[in-house]
Design a protein around this motif. Structure first.
Motif: not given
Length: 51
Positions: A32-51
């Motif tokens: 839907g138009p109110n999905d929280p994933v629509l606010e995600l950016d590529a920078a939000d998708c990192r592997m745990p432990g990576m800075f």
């Protein structure tokens, strides 16, 4: 063994291709138009432990 892996991969892709275009493939929830994933950016998708 390689044949089994290829069969599972093919079956997985076939199942994902059969989902409705307005739903998430794993959960089947409606998008839907109110999905929280629509606010995600590529920078939000990192592997745990990576800075």
């Amino acid at each position: 063994m390689k044949l089994i892996h290829m069969a599972f991969l093919t079956a997985s892709l076939a199942l994902l291709a059969c989902t409705e275009p307005e739903t998430y493939p794993i959960t089947g929830e409606e998008c839907g138009p109110n999905d929280p994933v629509l606010e995600l950016d590529a920078a939000d998708c990192r592997m745990p432990g990576m800075f």
